[in-house]
Design a protein around this motif. Structure first.
Motif, PDB file in Angstrom:
ATOM      1  N   ALA A   1      12.093  -5.980  -6.012  1.00  0.00           N
ATOM      2  CA  ALA A   1      12.521  -5.837  -7.402  1.00  0.00           C
ATOM      3  C   ALA A   1      13.894  -6.453  -7.622  1.00  0.00           C
ATOM      4  N   SER A   2      14.791  -6.239  -6.667  1.00  0.00           N
ATOM      5  CA  SER A   2      16.135  -6.798  -6.769  1.00  0.00           C
ATOM      6  C   SER A   2      16.118  -8.323  -6.736  1.00  0.00           C
ATOM      7  N   ASP A   3      15.227  -8.889  -5.925  1.00  0.00           N
ATOM      8  CA  ASP A   3      15.129 -10.347  -5.814  1.00  0.00           C
ATOM      9  C   ASP A   3      14.237 -10.955  -6.893  1.00  0.00           C
ATOM     10  N   GLU A   4      13.717 -10.099  -7.778  1.00  0.00           N
ATOM     11  CA  GLU A   4      12.830 -10.526  -8.870  1.00  0.00           C
ATOM     12  C   GLU A   4      11.609 -11.281  -8.345  1.00  0.00           C
ATOM     13  N   ILE A   5      11.037 -10.747  -7.269  1.00  0.00           N
ATOM     14  CA  ILE A   5       9.825 -11.301  -6.676  1.00  0.00           C
ATOM     15  C   ILE A   5       8.638 -10.475  -7.158  1.00  0.00           C
ATOM     16  N   SER A   6       7.612 -11.137  -7.671  1.00  0.00           N
ATOM     17  CA  SER A   6       6.427 -10.435  -8.151  1.00  0.00           C
ATOM     18  C   SER A   6       5.729  -9.734  -6.996  1.00  0.00           C
ATOM     19  N   PHE A   7       5.266  -8.523  -7.250  1.00  0.00           N
ATOM     20  CA  PHE A   7       4.533  -7.786  -6.239  1.00  0.00           C
ATOM     21  C   PHE A   7       3.458  -6.951  -6.928  1.00  0.00           C
ATOM     22  N   SER A   8       2.511  -6.464  -6.129  1.00  0.00           N
ATOM     23  CA  SER A   8       1.483  -5.562  -6.634  1.00  0.00           C
ATOM     24  C   SER A   8       1.460  -4.327  -5.757  1.00  0.00           C
ATOM     25  N   LEU A   9       0.779  -3.288  -6.238  1.00  0.00           N
ATOM     26  CA  LEU A   9       0.687  -2.029  -5.509  1.00  0.00           C
ATOM     27  C   LEU A   9      -0.769  -1.647  -5.287  1.00  0.00           C
ATOM     28  N   LEU A  10      -1.084  -1.220  -4.081  1.00  0.00           N
ATOM     29  CA  LEU A  10      -2.368  -0.597  -3.790  1.00  0.00           C
ATOM     30  C   LEU A  10      -2.092   0.897  -3.653  1.00  0.00           C
ATOM     31  N   ILE A  11      -2.448   1.643  -4.682  1.00  0.00           N
ATOM     32  CA  ILE A  11      -2.088   3.059  -4.769  1.00  0.00           C
ATOM     33  C   ILE A  11      -3.261   3.895  -4.269  1.00  0.00           C
ATOM     34  N   GLU A  12      -3.050   4.622  -3.177  1.00  0.00           N
ATOM     35  CA  GLU A  12      -4.156   5.268  -2.491  1.00  0.00           C
ATOM     36  C   GLU A  12      -4.494   6.664  -3.012  1.00  0.00           C
ATOM     37  N   GLU A  13      -3.596   7.260  -3.790  1.00  0.00           N
ATOM     38  CA  GLU A  13      -3.830   8.617  -4.271  1.00  0.00           C
ATOM     39  C   GLU A  13      -2.852   8.928  -5.396  1.00  0.00           C
ATOM     40  N   ASP A  14      -3.062  10.062  -6.064  1.00  0.00           N
ATOM     41  CA  ASP A  14      -2.080  10.538  -7.026  1.00  0.00           C
ATOM     42  C   ASP A  14      -0.749  10.740  -6.313  1.00  0.00           C
ATOM     43  N   ILE A  15       0.316  10.238  -6.899  1.00  0.00           N
ATOM     44  CA  ILE A  15       1.646  10.381  -6.300  1.00  0.00           C
ATOM     45  C   ILE A  15       2.519  11.155  -7.271  1.00  0.00           C
ATOM     46  N   PRO A  16       2.842  12.418  -6.959  1.00  0.00           N
ATOM     47  CA  PRO A  16       3.640  13.229  -7.882  1.00  0.00           C
ATOM     48  C   PRO A  16       5.039  12.683  -8.128  1.00  0.00           C
ATOM     49  N   SER A  17       5.594  12.005  -7.125  1.00  0.00           N
ATOM     50  CA  SER A  17       6.937  11.446  -7.292  1.00  0.00           C
ATOM     51  C   SER A  17       6.939  10.416  -8.414  1.00  0.00           C
ATOM     52  N   ASN A  18       8.063  10.269  -9.048  1.00  0.00           N
ATOM     53  CA  ASN A  18       8.182   9.302 -10.135  1.00  0.00           C
ATOM     54  C   ASN A  18       8.217   7.892  -9.551  1.00  0.00           C
TER      55      ASN A  18
ATOM     56  N   ARG B   1       0.857  -1.188   0.000  1.00  0.00           N
ATOM     57  CA  ARG B   1       0.000   0.000   0.000  1.00  0.00           C
ATOM     58  C   ARG B   1       0.889   1.232   0.000  1.00  0.00           C
ATOM     59  N   ILE B   2       0.747   2.081  -1.018  1.00  0.00           N
ATOM     60  CA  ILE B   2       1.611   3.253  -1.100  1.00  0.00           C
ATOM     61  C   ILE B   2       0.776   4.536  -1.208  1.00  0.00           C
ATOM     62  N   SER B   3       1.305   5.582  -0.598  1.00  0.00           N
ATOM     63  CA  SER B   3       0.711   6.909  -0.643  1.00  0.00           C
ATOM     64  C   SER B   3       1.849   7.911  -0.549  1.00  0.00           C
ATOM     65  N   ASN B   4       1.533   9.175  -0.662  1.00  0.00           N
ATOM     66  CA  ASN B   4       2.570  10.194  -0.510  1.00  0.00           C
ATOM     67  C   ASN B   4       3.174  10.168   0.890  1.00  0.00           C
ATOM     68  N   GLN B   5       2.357   9.761   1.878  1.00  0.00           N
ATOM     69  CA  GLN B   5       2.830   9.766   3.257  1.00  0.00           C
ATOM     70  C   GLN B   5       3.790   8.611   3.568  1.00  0.00           C
ATOM     71  N   ASN B   6       3.566   7.458   2.953  1.00  0.00           N
ATOM     72  CA  ASN B   6       4.387   6.301   3.352  1.00  0.00           C
ATOM     73  C   ASN B   6       5.391   5.862   2.292  1.00  0.00           C
ATOM     74  N   LEU B   7       5.481   6.610   1.193  1.00  0.00           N
ATOM     75  CA  LEU B   7       6.330   6.174   0.088  1.00  0.00           C
ATOM     76  C   LEU B   7       7.780   5.966   0.527  1.00  0.00           C
ATOM     77  N   ALA B   8       8.308   6.887   1.341  1.00  0.00           N
ATOM     78  CA  ALA B   8       9.693   6.767   1.789  1.00  0.00           C
ATOM     79  C   ALA B   8       9.907   5.518   2.632  1.00  0.00           C
ATOM     80  N   HIS B   9       8.850   5.103   3.379  1.00  0.00           N
ATOM     81  CA  HIS B   9       8.978   3.939   4.263  1.00  0.00           C
ATOM     82  C   HIS B   9       8.801   2.615   3.522  1.00  0.00           C
ATOM     83  N   THR B  10       8.211   2.649   2.355  1.00  0.00           N
ATOM     84  CA  THR B  10       7.965   1.416   1.615  1.00  0.00           C
ATOM     85  C   THR B  10       8.994   1.168   0.509  1.00  0.00           C
ATOM     86  N   GLN B  11       9.798   2.176   0.193  1.00  0.00           N
ATOM     87  CA  GLN B  11      10.720   2.039  -0.930  1.00  0.00           C
ATOM     88  C   GLN B  11      11.765   0.957  -0.718  1.00  0.00           C
ATOM     89  N   GLN B  12      12.216   0.786   0.510  1.00  0.00           N
ATOM     90  CA  GLN B  12      13.232  -0.245   0.768  1.00  0.00           C
ATOM     91  C   GLN B  12      12.697  -1.632   0.433  1.00  0.00           C
TER      92      GLN B  12
END
Length: 310
Positions: free
Chosen positions: A109-126, A92-103
């Motif tokens: 991604a590095s381990d090539e493990i499939s994942f999905s995202l629950l995107i809670e709002e528009d996120i201006p960051s790339n 689950r990602i949002s503007n508030q928790n993006l920094a905490h979920t990036q690791q």
């Protein structure tokens, strides 16, 4: 593809376990947001789904419930290290928790493990580096997102809160209400790159731990109308003593009788689903299973009704 969104309450997990044998893994992939710290019960349900080739998405940083304050990687690590189950971690990602979920995202991604995202709002960051790798970019409706943002997401899934919830059971209409046409529109699609749709089944999307005896008992059953292929929900209500909480068993039998009578007069209702067949058994045996079981059966019926349509 249909993505039913379920919180990991006991009867929601039981609904998944019992309906698993009827699910086509190419058509149905549940999303589970765990709300209790009973990880064993969660993984027991996932194991049953896996036995029928269904791989669910599990939100590893839930927003509500017992695990809401845990770090983003703790639930993922606990399940991965202690249980032999197959699941897709959903972050689950949002503007508030993006920094905490990036690791965690970078590690997956590095381990090539499939994942999905629950995107809670528009996120201006790339976040293209994450959304491009995600097997499903899940958004809750489309009105909370800009047109450009929602259309920029690859492999998008729209989860709608379709159930017409009321504060009191007595306020539900006995006339069937429109529920959704998402099972039709996702093929058009509503936004670019849409691969599926979902809903919160026959319950409200608002998280609540409250509950208890009701003044009026309501049973909710969904069906896809044979004439226009839209989905509707029928609310069957008890009649006796609407001003007190007495005789829940008798009130349940009244609501169940109304539902059975309606189904017998409405060919659009699929009476062969596991959930509806159990309703029939309860009706024939004149038993009272409590109020949690009907919620489970209506969820099972709803999932199977959509799965059979797809």
């Amino acid at each position: 593809m249909y993505f039913p969104y379920m919180r990991g309450k006991q009867y929601e997990l039981l609904a998944l376990k019992e309906v698993a044998l009827r699910l086509n893994p190419k058509k149905v992939r549940p999303i589970i947001e765990p709300v209790t710290d009973d990880i064993k019960r969660l993984c027991s349900a996932v194991e049953v789904l896996n036995n029928h080739s269904v791989t669910p998405h599990i939100i590893v940083n839930p927003q509500v419930g017992d695990l809401a304050s845990d770090s983003p990687d703790s639930l993922y690590t606990e399940i991965s290290n202690n249980y032999s189950v197959s699941f897709i971690p959903c972050i689950r990602i949002s503007n508030q928790n993006l920094a905490h979920t990036q690791q965690l995202l970078q590690q997956l991604a590095s381990d090539e493990i499939s994942f999905s995202l629950l995107i809670e709002e528009d996120i201006p960051s790339n976040i293209n580096s994450y959304t491009s790798r995600s097997v499903a970019n899940i958004i809750r409706g489309i009105t909370s997102y800009s047109h450009s943002f929602s259309n920029s997401l690859p492999n998008s899934v729209i989860i709608e809160s379709s159930f017409p919830s009321k504060k009191r059971n007595a306020d539900y209409s006995r006339t069937p209400q429109f529920f959704s046409d998402a099972h039709l529109t996702f093929k058009q699609p509503l936004i670019q790159h849409q691969i599926g749709f979902g809903d919160f089944l026959t319950i409200d999307n608002v998280w609540s731990t409250s509950g208890g005896p009701a003044f009026v008992i309501a049973i909710h059953i969904t069906f896809i109308d044979n004439s226009n292929k839209n989905m509707y929900v029928k609310h069957s209500l008890s009649i006796k003593n609407p001003n007190d909480q007495s005789d829940p068993a008798g009130k349940f039998k009244e609501a169940l009788q109304e539902m059975i009578d309606f189904a017998n007069a409405k060919p659009s209702i699929d009476q062969n689903t596991l959930g509806f067949q159990e309703y029939i058994n309860i009706h024939q045996n004149r038993s009272y299973p409590g109020l949690a079981v009907p919620k489970k059966l209506s969820m099972m019926h709803h999932i199977e009704t959509i799965a059979n349509f797809l």
